[in-house]
Design a protein around this motif. Structure first.
Motif, PDB file in Angstrom:
ATOM      1  N   TYR A 336      40.734  48.235  40.262  1.00 19.73           N
ATOM      2  CA  TYR A 336      42.050  47.581  40.343  1.00 19.73           C
ATOM      3  C   TYR A 336      41.940  46.128  39.871  1.00 19.73           C
ATOM      4  O   TYR A 336      42.815  45.629  39.159  1.00 19.73           O
ATOM      5  CB  TYR A 336      42.540  47.632  41.788  1.00 19.73           C
ATOM      6  CG  TYR A 336      43.836  46.889  42.058  1.00 19.73           C
ATOM      7  CD1 TYR A 336      45.064  47.504  41.859  1.00 19.73           C
ATOM      8  CD2 TYR A 336      43.835  45.580  42.551  1.00 19.73           C
ATOM      9  CE1 TYR A 336      46.257  46.843  42.123  1.00 19.73           C
ATOM     10  CE2 TYR A 336      45.016  44.904  42.825  1.00 19.73           C
ATOM     11  CZ  TYR A 336      46.219  45.538  42.603  1.00 19.73           C
ATOM     12  OH  TYR A 336      47.400  44.872  42.854  1.00 19.73           O
ATOM     13  N   ARG A 337      40.859  45.459  40.248  1.00 20.29           N
ATOM     14  CA  ARG A 337      40.685  44.059  39.882  1.00 20.29           C
ATOM     15  C   ARG A 337      40.319  43.899  38.411  1.00 20.29           C
ATOM     16  O   ARG A 337      40.690  42.906  37.781  1.00 20.29           O
ATOM     17  CB  ARG A 337      39.581  43.457  40.781  1.00 20.29           C
ATOM     18  CG  ARG A 337      39.253  42.041  40.469  1.00 20.29           C
ATOM     19  CD  ARG A 337      40.108  40.987  41.123  1.00 20.29           C
ATOM     20  NE  ARG A 337      41.491  41.144  41.386  1.00 20.29           N
ATOM     21  CZ  ARG A 337      42.445  40.415  40.786  1.00 20.29           C
ATOM     22  NH1 ARG A 337      42.169  39.569  39.822  1.00 20.29           N
ATOM     23  NH2 ARG A 337      43.687  40.552  41.152  1.00 20.29           N
ATOM     24  N   THR A 338      39.635  44.890  37.819  1.00 23.57           N
ATOM     25  CA  THR A 338      39.265  44.802  36.413  1.00 23.57           C
ATOM     26  C   THR A 338      39.857  45.989  35.643  1.00 23.57           C
ATOM     27  O   THR A 338      40.947  45.911  35.129  1.00 23.57           O
ATOM     28  CB  THR A 338      37.733  44.695  36.234  1.00 23.57           C
ATOM     29  OG1 THR A 338      37.407  44.774  34.881  1.00 23.57           O
ATOM     30  CG2 THR A 338      36.952  45.717  37.031  1.00 23.57           C
ATOM     31  N   SER A 339      39.146  47.122  35.576  1.00 22.29           N
ATOM     32  CA  SER A 339      39.670  48.359  34.994  1.00 22.29           C
ATOM     33  C   SER A 339      38.679  49.478  35.270  1.00 22.29           C
ATOM     34  O   SER A 339      37.486  49.219  35.488  1.00 22.29           O
ATOM     35  CB  SER A 339      39.890  48.232  33.487  1.00 22.29           C
ATOM     36  OG  SER A 339      38.659  48.279  32.783  1.00 22.29           O
ATOM     37  N   TYR A 340      39.177  50.704  35.273  1.00 23.19           N
ATOM     38  CA  TYR A 340      38.264  51.821  35.544  1.00 23.19           C
ATOM     39  C   TYR A 340      37.265  51.987  34.408  1.00 23.19           C
ATOM     40  O   TYR A 340      36.123  52.411  34.622  1.00 23.19           O
ATOM     41  CB  TYR A 340      39.049  53.114  35.783  1.00 23.19           C
ATOM     42  CG  TYR A 340      39.578  53.791  34.541  1.00 23.19           C
ATOM     43  CD1 TYR A 340      38.824  54.735  33.847  1.00 23.19           C
ATOM     44  CD2 TYR A 340      40.852  53.489  34.051  1.00 23.19           C
ATOM     45  CE1 TYR A 340      39.317  55.360  32.708  1.00 23.19           C
ATOM     46  CE2 TYR A 340      41.344  54.106  32.923  1.00 23.19           C
ATOM     47  CZ  TYR A 340      40.573  55.036  32.257  1.00 23.19           C
ATOM     48  OH  TYR A 340      41.066  55.644  31.123  1.00 23.19           O
ATOM     49  N   ARG A 341      37.649  51.615  33.199  1.00 22.93           N
ATOM     50  CA  ARG A 341      36.727  51.727  32.062  1.00 22.93           C
ATOM     51  C   ARG A 341      35.523  50.792  32.238  1.00 22.93           C
ATOM     52  O   ARG A 341      34.373  51.174  31.964  1.00 22.93           O
ATOM     53  CB  ARG A 341      37.458  51.416  30.760  1.00 22.93           C
ATOM     54  CG  ARG A 341      38.454  52.485  30.326  1.00 22.93           C
ATOM     55  CD  ARG A 341      38.952  52.218  28.919  1.00 22.93           C
ATOM     56  NE  ARG A 341      39.885  53.238  28.463  1.00 22.93           N
ATOM     57  CZ  ARG A 341      41.199  53.189  28.634  1.00 22.93           C
ATOM     58  NH1 ARG A 341      41.727  52.149  29.259  1.00 22.93           N
ATOM     59  NH2 ARG A 341      41.965  54.158  28.199  1.00 22.93           N
ATOM     60  N   LYS A 342      35.783  49.563  32.698  1.00 22.75           N
ATOM     61  CA  LYS A 342      34.672  48.615  32.889  1.00 22.75           C
ATOM     62  C   LYS A 342      33.740  49.076  34.005  1.00 22.75           C
ATOM     63  O   LYS A 342      32.529  48.873  33.924  1.00 22.75           O
ATOM     64  CB  LYS A 342      35.228  47.222  33.186  1.00 22.75           C
ATOM     65  CG  LYS A 342      35.888  46.564  31.974  1.00 22.75           C
ATOM     66  CD  LYS A 342      36.322  45.145  32.281  1.00 22.75           C
ATOM     67  CE  LYS A 342      36.950  44.489  31.053  1.00 22.75           C
ATOM     68  NZ  LYS A 342      37.387  43.098  31.333  1.00 22.75           N
ATOM     69  N   VAL A 343      34.285  49.703  35.030  1.00 19.62           N
ATOM     70  CA  VAL A 343      33.443  50.226  36.109  1.00 19.62           C
ATOM     71  C   VAL A 343      32.603  51.384  35.584  1.00 19.62           C
ATOM     72  O   VAL A 343      31.397  51.470  35.854  1.00 19.62           O
ATOM     73  CB  VAL A 343      34.305  50.659  37.305  1.00 19.62           C
ATOM     74  CG1 VAL A 343      33.454  51.370  38.362  1.00 19.62           C
ATOM     75  CG2 VAL A 343      35.020  49.454  37.927  1.00 19.62           C
ATOM     76  N   ASN A 344      33.225  52.274  34.824  1.00 24.15           N
ATOM     77  CA  ASN A 344      32.475  53.402  34.253  1.00 24.15           C
ATOM     78  C   ASN A 344      31.390  52.916  33.290  1.00 24.15           C
ATOM     79  O   ASN A 344      30.254  53.399  33.311  1.00 24.15           O
ATOM     80  CB  ASN A 344      33.423  54.357  33.531  1.00 24.15           C
ATOM     81  CG  ASN A 344      34.276  55.176  34.496  1.00 24.15           C
ATOM     82  OD1 ASN A 344      33.922  55.347  35.656  1.00 24.15           O
ATOM     83  ND2 ASN A 344      35.398  55.680  34.005  1.00 24.15           N
ATOM     84  N   ASP A 345      31.745  51.954  32.435  1.00 27.41           N
ATOM     85  CA  ASP A 345      30.779  51.447  31.446  1.00 27.41           C
ATOM     86  C   ASP A 345      29.596  50.764  32.124  1.00 27.41           C
ATOM     87  O   ASP A 345      28.460  50.832  31.625  1.00 27.41           O
ATOM     88  CB  ASP A 345      31.463  50.473  30.483  1.00 27.41           C
ATOM     89  CG  ASP A 345      32.455  51.169  29.553  1.00 27.41           C
ATOM     90  OD1 ASP A 345      32.386  52.417  29.454  1.00 27.41           O
ATOM     91  OD2 ASP A 345      33.290  50.473  28.950  1.00 27.41           O
ATOM     92  N   ALA A 346      29.863  50.089  33.252  1.00 31.47           N
ATOM     93  CA  ALA A 346      28.792  49.382  33.965  1.00 31.47           C
ATOM     94  C   ALA A 346      27.976  50.326  34.848  1.00 31.47           C
ATOM     95  O   ALA A 346      26.948  49.916  35.394  1.00 31.47           O
ATOM     96  CB  ALA A 346      29.380  48.262  34.809  1.00 31.47           C
ATOM     97  N   GLY A 347      28.434  51.563  34.985  1.00 30.64           N
ATOM     98  CA  GLY A 347      27.736  52.499  35.867  1.00 30.64           C
ATOM     99  C   GLY A 347      27.850  52.123  37.324  1.00 30.64           C
ATOM    100  O   GLY A 347      26.973  52.434  38.133  1.00 30.64           O
TER     101      GLY A 347
END
Length: 373
Positions: A336-347
């Motif tokens: 929510y604070r950044t994006s689900y893509r950035k969370v997925n990319d960062a593992g």
């Protein structure tokens, strides 16, 4: 000289002699000039739009008699047609529709089953602003006149049992004008029809009900403001995903704004209790999943911000990769604070957001009730 504050079907008692009596005066308050002060808790379906984002002071919420008039309009529509006047399949959805209606984005959808006289009464009760709402004296006159003037016709078939319903509503309208005479409340009714037991003085337990709402899912001994408990719990229920719990939403609101409904951070272009960026809020503000026609402008009331947060979290949750390390609820918050893509990319949690994740995790644990005790 009184405001009931929680008029709804559950608080109307139908007696054996056909009369109607008001019950549950825990929210009732005596007027002090034009306003009264009641605990910051109410039933969303019967709350006028202006109270959905009203300021909560030390004495509670300022409320006018026009709030009872709005609630009477909703109740009348429901009793006579079996449906609510604003669209939505849940109380949260109808609350969102009330906010949109007050802002000119929705129209009332009055049922065609309402006869002309009652249609005009309901419209006079459910105006967008309190200033345009019909007064209590005028409401009683119109309800009484419509009821007495209906001799089995007025748009109803005799088979619809309309006449008893109209009498009930007329009695109820009269009751709204005599709150002081009815006393302080009805705690319970005995099954043998005896008189009601004495209830508590107004303002005594309404705040208790607010503070304990959803206690099985959100701790009551922490700093979650009672005014937002109903909103938080129902928003989580609308999502129906385990990751998006009342405790998570409360934890995020704590971290995002410390529950400040008036937060304004122009440097980041973020506003309100959920720190919405207006151009992003546009995509999540409508209950039906469609974006707003224009970019909304702050201030954003909690009744708009919190449900939008819930819809966004519910959309994020299934888009996070399976097998990511860490608490799934906290990962949803970080997305929510950044994006689900950035969370997925960062593992998992990106390094930049680890402090945010830690704070959400802390409050999530703090707000989650302990099991098995």
């Amino acid at each position: 000289g009184w405001v009931h504050g929680d008029l709804k079907p559950a608080n109307v008692l139908l007696m054996a002699d056909g009369s109607a009596r008001l019950a549950d005066f825990n929210m009732a308050a005596e007027l002090e000039g034009t306003h009264a002060y009641t605990p910051a808790f109410s039933t969303p379906d019967y709350t006028p739009p202006e109270l959905l984002w009203s300021e909560i002071g030390e004495r509670g919420r300022r409320i006018r008699p026009s709030a009872d008039v709005w609630a009477f309009g909703v109740l009348a529509h429901l009793v006579l047609t079996g449906s609510f006047p604003l669209p939505g399949g849940t109380p949260t959805a109808r609350r969102d529709a009330a906010v949109a209606y007050a802002r000119g984005g929705h129209e009332l959808r009055l049922s065609p089953e309402l006869p002309p006289g009652w249609r005009e009464i309901v419209r006079a009760c459910l105006t967008r602003t309190h200033a345009d709402r019909i007064g209590t004296d005028a409401l009683l006159r119109r309800v009484t006149g419509t009821t007495e003037g209906a001799s089995g016709g007025a748009g109803f078939s005799p088979r619809t049992r309309a006449r008893p319903r109209r009498r009930v509503l007329a009695a109820l309208a009269a009751g709204l004008l005599t709150l002081a005479a009815l006393g302080y409340g009805v705690a319970r009714w005995a099954g043998d029809g005896r008189e009601p037991a004495a209830g508590p003085r107004p303002g005594g337990t309404g705040s208790v009900a607010a503070a304990s709402y959803g206690a099985a899912e959100l701790r009551t001994d922490r700093d979650v403001p009672p005014a937002y408990r109903l909103l938080i719990v129902e928003t989580a229920h609308d999502c129906d995903r385990e990751e998006v719990s009342p405790a998570l939403i409360a934890a995020m609101l704590k971290v995002e704004s410390d529950f400040d409904p008036d937060l304004a951070d122009p440097a980041r272009d973020e506003y309100g209790i959920a720190r919405w960026t207006p151009s992003v809020l546009r995509w999540w503000m409508n209950e039906d999943g469609t974006p707003g026609e224009t970019v909304p402008q702050p201030p954003f009331p909690p009744a708009e911000s919190v449900p939008a947060m819930g819809r966004y979290l519910c959309w994020i949750a299934p888009r996070l990769d399976a097998g990511l390390p860490g608490d799934r609820s906290v990962l949803v918050a970080v997305a929510y604070r950044t994006s689900y893509r950035k969370v997925n990319d960062a593992g998992g949690v990106p390094p930049k957001y680890r402090d945010y994740a830690d704070r959400v995790a802390h409050h999530l644990k703090e707000y989650t009730p302990r099991r098995g005790k």
